[in-house]
Design a protein around this motif. Sequence first.
Motif, short mmCIF file in Angstrom:
data_model
loop_
_atom_site.label_atom_id
_atom_site.label_comp_id
_atom_site.label_asym_id
_atom_site.label_seq_id
_atom_site.Cartn_x
_atom_site.Cartn_y
_atom_site.Cartn_z
N THR A 36 -18.35 -32.40 -32.39
CA THR A 36 -18.99 -31.12 -32.67
C THR A 36 -19.23 -30.34 -31.39
O THR A 36 -18.95 -29.13 -31.33
CB THR A 36 -20.32 -31.33 -33.42
OG1 THR A 36 -20.03 -32.01 -34.65
CG2 THR A 36 -21.00 -30.02 -33.71
N GLU A 39 -16.32 -28.37 -30.23
CA GLU A 39 -15.79 -27.30 -31.08
C GLU A 39 -15.96 -25.93 -30.41
O GLU A 39 -16.98 -25.67 -29.79
CB GLU A 39 -16.51 -27.26 -32.43
CG GLU A 39 -16.21 -28.41 -33.33
CD GLU A 39 -17.06 -28.40 -34.60
OE1 GLU A 39 -17.78 -27.41 -34.84
OE2 GLU A 39 -17.01 -29.41 -35.33
N CYS A 42 -19.53 -23.80 -30.46
CA CYS A 42 -20.75 -24.62 -30.54
C CYS A 42 -21.58 -24.37 -29.28
O CYS A 42 -21.13 -24.64 -28.17
CB CYS A 42 -20.41 -26.10 -30.65
SG CYS A 42 -21.88 -27.16 -30.68
N ALA A 67 -17.58 -19.76 -36.40
CA ALA A 67 -17.69 -21.05 -35.71
C ALA A 67 -18.49 -22.05 -36.55
O ALA A 67 -18.12 -23.23 -36.64
CB ALA A 67 -18.33 -20.86 -34.34
N HIS A 71 -17.11 -25.56 -38.29
CA HIS A 71 -17.80 -26.84 -38.13
C HIS A 71 -18.04 -27.49 -39.49
O HIS A 71 -17.80 -28.70 -39.66
CB HIS A 71 -19.13 -26.65 -37.40
CG HIS A 71 -20.01 -27.83 -37.48
ND1 HIS A 71 -19.71 -29.03 -36.87
CD2 HIS A 71 -21.17 -28.05 -38.16
CE1 HIS A 71 -20.66 -29.92 -37.15
NE2 HIS A 71 -21.55 -29.34 -37.94
N ARG A 74 -14.72 -28.88 -40.82
CA ARG A 74 -14.28 -30.06 -40.09
C ARG A 74 -15.15 -31.25 -40.45
O ARG A 74 -14.66 -32.36 -40.69
CB ARG A 74 -14.33 -29.82 -38.57
CG ARG A 74 -13.75 -31.02 -37.79
CD ARG A 74 -14.15 -31.05 -36.35
NE ARG A 74 -15.57 -31.18 -36.13
CZ ARG A 74 -16.27 -32.32 -36.26
NH1 ARG A 74 -15.70 -33.44 -36.66
NH2 ARG A 74 -17.58 -32.34 -36.02
N THR A 75 -16.44 -31.03 -40.53
CA THR A 75 -17.36 -32.12 -40.82
C THR A 75 -17.10 -32.73 -42.20
O THR A 75 -17.14 -33.95 -42.36
CB THR A 75 -18.82 -31.62 -40.72
OG1 THR A 75 -19.06 -31.20 -39.38
CG2 THR A 75 -19.80 -32.71 -41.09
#
Length: 97
Positions: A36, A39, A42, A67, A71, A74-75
Amino acid sequence: MDNRTGAVRLSGFLRCASMHDVALVIDYLPDHLRLTRAEPGCISFDVLQTDDALVWRVEELFVDRAAFDFHQQRTCASEWFTATSTIPREYTVEELE
């Protein structure tokens, strides 16, 4: 915490039901933090255990909605999410003005 206009902040808690859940967080958190924080967009990302061993404080700050949304996507596809998806989360998400 940085208060940038247009930034997105998530604040809240991860509430483990058992020490087994805590062990999952401890096992999967280092990689989740590393990925994270790398990224794009972030600004900050912290997950810290509170005085209650079952409760973790979560603080995230991303430069903008794009952004933050990246995240989240992706998470949802990560080992972290697979391992911890049954642990309740209590989050507030706000766009900073």
